[in-house]
Design a protein around this motif. Structure first.
Motif, PDB file in Angstrom:
ATOM      1  N   ILE A 179      16.627  95.562   3.991  1.00 50.24           N
ATOM      2  CA  ILE A 179      15.412  95.814   3.222  1.00 50.24           C
ATOM      3  C   ILE A 179      15.610  96.848   2.123  1.00 50.24           C
ATOM      4  O   ILE A 179      14.702  97.079   1.321  1.00 50.24           O
ATOM      5  CB  ILE A 179      14.258  96.258   4.149  1.00 50.24           C
ATOM      6  N   ARG A 180      16.774  97.437   2.057  1.00 52.08           N
ATOM      7  CA  ARG A 180      17.044  98.464   1.048  1.00 52.08           C
ATOM      8  C   ARG A 180      16.838  97.879  -0.353  1.00 52.08           C
ATOM      9  O   ARG A 180      17.290  96.781  -0.651  1.00 52.08           O
ATOM     10  CB  ARG A 180      18.467  98.985   1.197  1.00 52.08           C
ATOM     11  N   GLY A 181      16.155  98.621  -1.180  1.00 51.97           N
ATOM     12  CA  GLY A 181      15.929  98.152  -2.545  1.00 51.97           C
ATOM     13  C   GLY A 181      14.575  97.486  -2.732  1.00 51.97           C
ATOM     14  O   GLY A 181      14.148  97.257  -3.867  1.00 51.97           O
ATOM     15  N   ASN A 182      13.886  97.151  -1.639  1.00 49.95           N
ATOM     16  CA  ASN A 182      12.546  96.576  -1.740  1.00 49.95           C
ATOM     17  C   ASN A 182      11.539  97.670  -1.394  1.00 49.95           C
ATOM     18  O   ASN A 182      11.389  98.042  -0.235  1.00 49.95           O
ATOM     19  CB  ASN A 182      12.391  95.375  -0.808  1.00 49.95           C
ATOM     20  N   LYS A 183      10.869  98.185  -2.396  1.00 50.52           N
ATOM     21  CA  LYS A 183       9.961  99.322  -2.196  1.00 50.52           C
ATOM     22  C   LYS A 183       8.751  98.984  -1.326  1.00 50.52           C
ATOM     23  O   LYS A 183       8.047  99.879  -0.856  1.00 50.52           O
ATOM     24  CB  LYS A 183       9.495  99.867  -3.549  1.00 50.52           C
ATOM     25  N   ASN A 184       8.520  97.688  -1.108  1.00 46.16           N
ATOM     26  CA  ASN A 184       7.384  97.273  -0.292  1.00 46.16           C
ATOM     27  C   ASN A 184       7.728  97.176   1.191  1.00 46.16           C
ATOM     28  O   ASN A 184       6.835  97.007   2.014  1.00 46.16           O
ATOM     29  CB  ASN A 184       6.861  95.918  -0.766  1.00 46.16           C
ATOM     30  N   PHE A 185       9.008  97.268   1.506  1.00 53.81           N
ATOM     31  CA  PHE A 185       9.476  97.152   2.882  1.00 53.81           C
ATOM     32  C   PHE A 185       9.856  98.523   3.432  1.00 53.81           C
ATOM     33  O   PHE A 185      10.389  99.364   2.713  1.00 53.81           O
ATOM     34  CB  PHE A 185      10.701  96.240   2.965  1.00 53.81           C
ATOM     35  N   ARG A 186       9.599  98.708   4.730  1.00 51.53           N
ATOM     36  CA  ARG A 186       9.938  99.982   5.370  1.00 51.53           C
ATOM     37  C   ARG A 186      10.498  99.716   6.764  1.00 51.53           C
ATOM     38  O   ARG A 186      10.040  98.821   7.477  1.00 51.53           O
ATOM     39  CB  ARG A 186       8.670 100.834   5.457  1.00 51.53           C
ATOM     40  N   LEU A 187      11.487 100.499   7.152  1.00 54.29           N
ATOM     41  CA  LEU A 187      12.037 100.437   8.504  1.00 54.29           C
ATOM     42  C   LEU A 187      11.210 101.341   9.403  1.00 54.29           C
ATOM     43  O   LEU A 187      11.000 102.509   9.091  1.00 54.29           O
ATOM     44  CB  LEU A 187      13.496 100.894   8.497  1.00 54.29           C
ATOM     45  N   GLU A 188      10.743 100.798  10.522  1.00 51.56           N
ATOM     46  CA  GLU A 188       9.968 101.572  11.492  1.00 51.56           C
ATOM     47  C   GLU A 188      10.694 101.550  12.834  1.00 51.56           C
ATOM     48  O   GLU A 188      10.902 100.491  13.422  1.00 51.56           O
ATOM     49  CB  GLU A 188       8.561 100.988  11.633  1.00 51.56           C
ATOM     50  N   LEU A 189      11.087 102.730  13.317  1.00 53.16           N
ATOM     51  CA  LEU A 189      11.918 102.841  14.517  1.00 53.16           C
ATOM     52  C   LEU A 189      11.122 103.227  15.765  1.00 53.16           C
ATOM     53  O   LEU A 189      11.731 103.604  16.775  1.00 53.16           O
ATOM     54  CB  LEU A 189      13.038 103.866  14.284  1.00 53.16           C
ATOM     55  N   TYR A 190       9.818 103.122  15.711  1.00 57.20           N
ATOM     56  CA  TYR A 190       9.005 103.577  16.848  1.00 57.20           C
ATOM     57  C   TYR A 190       9.448 102.933  18.154  1.00 57.20           C
ATOM     58  O   TYR A 190       9.633 103.629  19.167  1.00 57.20           O
ATOM     59  CB  TYR A 190       7.525 103.273  16.584  1.00 57.20           C
ATOM     60  N   GLU A 191       9.632 101.616  18.174  1.00 60.98           N
ATOM     61  CA  GLU A 191       9.944 100.943  19.440  1.00 60.98           C
ATOM     62  C   GLU A 191      11.364 101.225  19.917  1.00 60.98           C
ATOM     63  O   GLU A 191      11.599 101.333  21.119  1.00 60.98           O
ATOM     64  CB  GLU A 191       9.691  99.443  19.316  1.00 60.98           C
ATOM     65  N   THR A 192      12.312 101.343  19.013  1.00 64.63           N
ATOM     66  CA  THR A 192      13.683 101.612  19.438  1.00 64.63           C
ATOM     67  C   THR A 192      13.823 103.032  19.990  1.00 64.63           C
ATOM     68  O   THR A 192      14.761 103.317  20.734  1.00 64.63           O
ATOM     69  CB  THR A 192      14.686 101.419  18.280  1.00 64.63           C
ATOM     70  N   GLU A 193      12.901 103.902  19.631  1.00 67.21           N
ATOM     71  CA  GLU A 193      12.968 105.287  20.097  1.00 67.21           C
ATOM     72  C   GLU A 193      12.211 105.501  21.415  1.00 67.21           C
ATOM     73  O   GLU A 193      12.263 106.593  21.986  1.00 67.21           O
ATOM     74  CB  GLU A 193      12.406 106.225  19.022  1.00 67.21           C
ATOM     75  N   GLU A 220       2.247  97.468   2.499  1.00 64.69           N
ATOM     76  CA  GLU A 220       3.601  97.666   3.024  1.00 64.69           C
ATOM     77  C   GLU A 220       3.887  96.631   4.102  1.00 64.69           C
ATOM     78  O   GLU A 220       2.970  96.159   4.772  1.00 64.69           O
ATOM     79  CB  GLU A 220       3.766  99.057   3.659  1.00 64.69           C
ATOM     80  N   ILE A 221       5.166  96.332   4.262  1.00 63.22           N
ATOM     81  CA  ILE A 221       5.624  95.554   5.412  1.00 63.22           C
ATOM     82  C   ILE A 221       6.566  96.447   6.204  1.00 63.22           C
ATOM     83  O   ILE A 221       7.558  96.942   5.667  1.00 63.22           O
ATOM     84  CB  ILE A 221       6.371  94.267   4.987  1.00 63.22           C
ATOM     85  N   TRP A 222       6.243  96.653   7.476  1.00 62.17           N
ATOM     86  CA  TRP A 222       7.123  97.420   8.352  1.00 62.17           C
ATOM     87  C   TRP A 222       7.997  96.458   9.146  1.00 62.17           C
ATOM     88  O   TRP A 222       7.491  95.572   9.843  1.00 62.17           O
ATOM     89  CB  TRP A 222       6.321  98.253   9.345  1.00 62.17           C
ATOM     90  N   PHE A 223       9.298  96.640   9.038  1.00 58.83           N
ATOM     91  CA  PHE A 223      10.239  95.888   9.871  1.00 58.83           C
ATOM     92  C   PHE A 223      10.556  96.766  11.075  1.00 58.83           C
ATOM     93  O   PHE A 223      11.121  97.850  10.933  1.00 58.83           O
ATOM     94  CB  PHE A 223      11.499  95.537   9.074  1.00 58.83           C
ATOM     95  N   MET A 224      10.170  96.284  12.251  1.00 56.10           N
ATOM     96  CA  MET A 224      10.237  97.095  13.463  1.00 56.10           C
ATOM     97  C   MET A 224      11.158  96.442  14.504  1.00 56.10           C
ATOM     98  O   MET A 224      10.738  95.551  15.242  1.00 56.10           O
ATOM     99  CB  MET A 224       8.831  97.269  14.050  1.00 56.10           C
ATOM    100  N   PRO A 225      12.425  96.875  14.563  1.00 60.33           N
ATOM    101  CA  PRO A 225      13.321  96.326  15.595  1.00 60.33           C
ATOM    102  C   PRO A 225      12.813  96.661  16.996  1.00 60.33           C
ATOM    103  O   PRO A 225      12.380  97.786  17.249  1.00 60.33           O
ATOM    104  CB  PRO A 225      14.661  97.029  15.319  1.00 60.33           C
ATOM    105  N   ASN A 226      12.841  95.677  17.886  1.00 59.73           N
ATOM    106  CA  ASN A 226      12.452  95.917  19.278  1.00 59.73           C
ATOM    107  C   ASN A 226      13.483  96.805  19.961  1.00 59.73           C
ATOM    108  O   ASN A 226      14.672  96.698  19.689  1.00 59.73           O
ATOM    109  CB  ASN A 226      12.365  94.608  20.065  1.00 59.73           C
ATOM    110  N   GLY A 227      13.018  97.645  20.847  1.00 55.75           N
ATOM    111  CA  GLY A 227      13.936  98.421  21.666  1.00 55.75           C
ATOM    112  C   GLY A 227      14.326  97.624  22.904  1.00 55.75           C
ATOM    113  O   GLY A 227      15.449  97.161  23.058  1.00 55.75           O
ATOM    114  N   ASN A 228      13.355  97.414  23.772  1.00 59.63           N
ATOM    115  CA  ASN A 228      13.577  96.681  25.017  1.00 59.63           C
ATOM    116  C   ASN A 228      12.374  95.771  25.256  1.00 59.63           C
ATOM    117  O   ASN A 228      11.490  96.092  26.044  1.00 59.63           O
ATOM    118  CB  ASN A 228      13.753  97.676  26.174  1.00 59.63           C
ATOM    119  N   PRO A 229      12.317  94.632  24.562  1.00 59.74           N
ATOM    120  CA  PRO A 229      11.148  93.760  24.665  1.00 59.74           C
ATOM    121  C   PRO A 229      11.034  93.113  26.038  1.00 59.74           C
ATOM    122  O   PRO A 229      12.047  92.785  26.655  1.00 59.74           O
ATOM    123  CB  PRO A 229      11.398  92.708  23.575  1.00 59.74           C
TER     124      PRO A 229
END
Length: 205
Positions: free
Chosen positions: A64-78, A32-41
């Motif tokens: 990334i919608r439609g690519n089953k290998n990609f995932r959105l990860e919101l850990y840092e923004t939260e 998997e590839i996690w795309f992780m937007p920064n919250g406050n870098p």
């Protein structure tokens, strides 16, 4: 699982980010590839990030919608406060002990990694995938830096061989402020969202 992490402000996310994630997935046989937007870098002021975390997360999800290998990860923004890479990696290493993490960066960032908070912990918790960029003067200079970090931190650093798009989020924001088209550089759904929300000085057209 072998998980690649693509962190960034994604302000906005563009095709270069997606291409980099896909190349890492293929070349290193990741799951998997996690795309992780920064919250406050820590390396960017709040004023330099033009869209809030919600918009950047939505744009990333659309890209990334439609690519089953990609995932959105919101850990840092939260998270509240500043998002530090070592803390993020420690969190996932503890809650996903069976997984291996691959942190994807531009090779130029190898020269700044020691200025990050607790680089020694970062190197312990992941394999660094460094994508070569034209900012590096010579391959020899890059190889010397990799050897230095390997020796000093027992780091696992591997080169990610991929052509990178000659565009940045900063340049895209400038183009949009000037009313220039960005359709060649971002997914259609992302461009549509930007215009709908009138981000970066765009009009809803």
């Amino acid at each position: 699982m072998k998980i690649g992490i693509m962190g960034g402000t994604f302000d906005p996310i563009h095709n270069g980010h997606l291409m980099l994630g896909q190349e890492a997935f293929i070349q290193f046989h990741l799951d998997e590839i996690w795309f992780m937007p920064n919250g406050n870098p820590p390396h960017k002021s709040k004023n330099s990030i033009q869209s809030d975390a919600k918009h950047r997360a939505v744009m990333t999800e659309l890209a990334i919608r439609g690519n089953k290998n990609f995932r959105l990860e919101l850990y840092e923004t939260e998270q509240k406060g500043i998002s530090y890479t070592y803390k993020t990696l420690e969190y996932f290493s503890k809650c996903r002990r069976e997984d291996s993490f691959y942190f994807i960066i531009g090779a130029d960032s190898l020269f700044a990694l020691e200025s990050w908070v607790h680089p020694e912990r970062i190197f312990q918790l992941c394999t660094i995938l460094a994508a070569y960029r034209n900012e590096i003067d010579t391959p020899k200079k890059l190889e010397s830096q990799i050897e230095l970090l390997k020796e000093k931190y027992n780091a696992d650093i591997r080169l990610l061989n991929t052509p990178l798009m000659k565009i940045s989020s900063h340049e895209l924001r400038e183009m949009m402020h000037k009313g220039q088209a960005i359709s060649n550089y971002v997914p259609h759904a992302v461009e549509k969202y930007i215009r709908k929300e009138r981000l970066y000085g765009t009009e809803n057209t």
